[in-house]
Design a protein around this motif. Structure first.
Motif, mmCIF file in Angstrom:
data_model
loop_
_atom_site.group_PDB
_atom_site.id
_atom_site.type_symbol
_atom_site.label_atom_id
_atom_site.label_comp_id
_atom_site.label_asym_id
_atom_site.label_seq_id
_atom_site.Cartn_x
_atom_site.Cartn_y
_atom_site.Cartn_z
ATOM 1 N N GLY A 147 0.812 -1.213 0.000
ATOM 2 C CA GLY A 147 0.000 0.000 0.000
ATOM 3 C C GLY A 147 0.842 1.257 0.000
ATOM 4 O O GLY A 147 2.036 1.241 -0.184
ATOM 5 N N GLY A 148 0.162 2.348 0.190
ATOM 6 C CA GLY A 148 0.816 3.634 0.181
ATOM 7 C C GLY A 148 0.085 4.585 1.094
ATOM 8 O O GLY A 148 -0.880 4.224 1.753
ATOM 9 N N TYR A 149 0.555 5.776 1.124
ATOM 10 C CA TYR A 149 -0.063 6.816 1.942
ATOM 11 C C TYR A 149 -1.394 7.208 1.317
ATOM 12 O O TYR A 149 -1.490 7.429 0.114
ATOM 13 C CB TYR A 149 0.877 8.015 2.011
ATOM 14 N N VAL A 150 -2.414 7.304 2.127
ATOM 15 C CA VAL A 150 -3.727 7.719 1.642
ATOM 16 C C VAL A 150 -4.138 8.972 2.405
ATOM 17 O O VAL A 150 -4.220 8.953 3.632
ATOM 18 C CB VAL A 150 -4.778 6.607 1.845
ATOM 19 N N PRO A 151 -4.391 10.067 1.694
ATOM 20 C CA PRO A 151 -4.774 11.306 2.355
ATOM 21 C C PRO A 151 -6.098 11.183 3.113
ATOM 22 O O PRO A 151 -6.984 10.422 2.723
ATOM 23 C CB PRO A 151 -4.916 12.304 1.200
ATOM 24 N N ALA A 152 -6.235 11.940 4.177
ATOM 25 C CA ALA A 152 -7.451 11.936 4.997
ATOM 26 C C ALA A 152 -8.674 12.288 4.148
ATOM 27 O O ALA A 152 -9.766 11.745 4.363
ATOM 28 C CB ALA A 152 -7.301 12.915 6.153
ATOM 29 N N ARG A 153 -8.512 13.178 3.194
ATOM 30 C CA ARG A 153 -9.633 13.570 2.338
ATOM 31 C C ARG A 153 -10.169 12.372 1.555
ATOM 32 O O ARG A 153 -11.376 12.204 1.390
ATOM 33 C CB ARG A 153 -9.199 14.685 1.387
ATOM 34 N N ALA A 154 -9.270 11.513 1.087
ATOM 35 C CA ALA A 154 -9.695 10.315 0.354
ATOM 36 C C ALA A 154 -10.424 9.353 1.284
ATOM 37 O O ALA A 154 -11.400 8.709 0.889
ATOM 38 C CB ALA A 154 -8.492 9.627 -0.276
ATOM 39 N N ARG A 155 -9.974 9.254 2.516
ATOM 40 C CA ARG A 155 -10.639 8.386 3.499
ATOM 41 C C ARG A 155 -12.069 8.880 3.754
ATOM 42 O O ARG A 155 -13.007 8.095 3.795
ATOM 43 C CB ARG A 155 -9.858 8.371 4.805
ATOM 44 N N LYS A 156 -12.236 10.184 3.921
ATOM 45 C CA LYS A 156 -13.567 10.748 4.171
ATOM 46 C C LYS A 156 -14.469 10.556 2.955
ATOM 47 O O LYS A 156 -15.640 10.214 3.094
ATOM 48 C CB LYS A 156 -13.458 12.232 4.519
ATOM 49 N N ARG A 157 -13.928 10.758 1.772
ATOM 50 C CA ARG A 157 -14.709 10.595 0.546
ATOM 51 C C ARG A 157 -15.234 9.160 0.442
ATOM 52 O O ARG A 157 -16.387 8.941 0.082
ATOM 53 C CB ARG A 157 -13.847 10.946 -0.666
ATOM 54 N N LEU A 158 -14.378 8.177 0.765
ATOM 55 C CA LEU A 158 -14.790 6.773 0.731
ATOM 56 C C LEU A 158 -15.900 6.516 1.740
ATOM 57 O O LEU A 158 -16.929 5.922 1.421
ATOM 58 C CB LEU A 158 -13.601 5.851 1.010
ATOM 59 N N THR A 159 -15.707 6.964 2.959
ATOM 60 C CA THR A 159 -16.690 6.745 4.017
ATOM 61 C C THR A 159 -18.033 7.372 3.654
ATOM 62 O O THR A 159 -19.089 6.744 3.803
ATOM 63 C CB THR A 159 -16.173 7.320 5.350
ATOM 64 N N ASP A 160 -18.020 8.586 3.138
ATOM 65 C CA ASP A 160 -19.260 9.262 2.743
ATOM 66 C C ASP A 160 -19.941 8.547 1.575
ATOM 67 O O ASP A 160 -21.166 8.414 1.549
ATOM 68 C CB ASP A 160 -18.992 10.717 2.359
#
Length: 126
Positions: free
Chosen positions: A101-114
């Motif tokens: 894997g790699g670094y995943v920005p917090a914004r991408a995490r929130k977008r996935l959750t939403d």
């Protein structure tokens, strides 16, 4: 220096093979019910943040994702039962089988959750 026929064949398989597999994967995802497709597309977008290992591993990762959601849709398994309460945790565990894997920005995490929340029909508060 020119390539032999075997070298050309190997090179073309590397270039065309993953593209063909990707197109086949996309066609499979388009056949999913809308809420499952939304969830897969959100997971797919999130997985793009991970560092690829190689073309075959990456293609397998997406094909396995399609397998999982096709079977779930056929069985009527709710999306939340697949991804759990934390879709980020689900995807990171899923991807760990294929790459470090790699670094995943917090914004991408929130977008996935939403996106998963929308896919399962839960209120996001927006």
């Amino acid at each position: 220096m020119t390539m032999s026929d075997a070298e050309k064949s190997g090179f073309l398989a590397k270039v065309i093979g993953p593209k063909l597999r990707w197109r086949q994967y996309q066609a499979r995802v388009k056949q999913l019910p809308p809420n499952y497709r939304t969830a897969v597309e959100a997971i797919e977008q999130y997985m793009m943040h991970f560092v690829p290992t190689d073309a075959d591993s990456d293609a397998s990762r997406f094909e396995d994702l399609a397998d999982l959601f096709e079977q779930a849709a056929a069985d009527g398994t709710p999306i939340r039962e697949i991804v759990g309460e934390d879709p980020v945790e689900f995807v990171e565990a899923f991807v760990h089988n294929y790459t470090e894997g790699g670094y995943v920005p917090a914004r991408a995490r929130k977008r996935l959750t939403d996106a998963i929340t929308r896919a399962v029909g839960e209120d996001t508060g927006k």
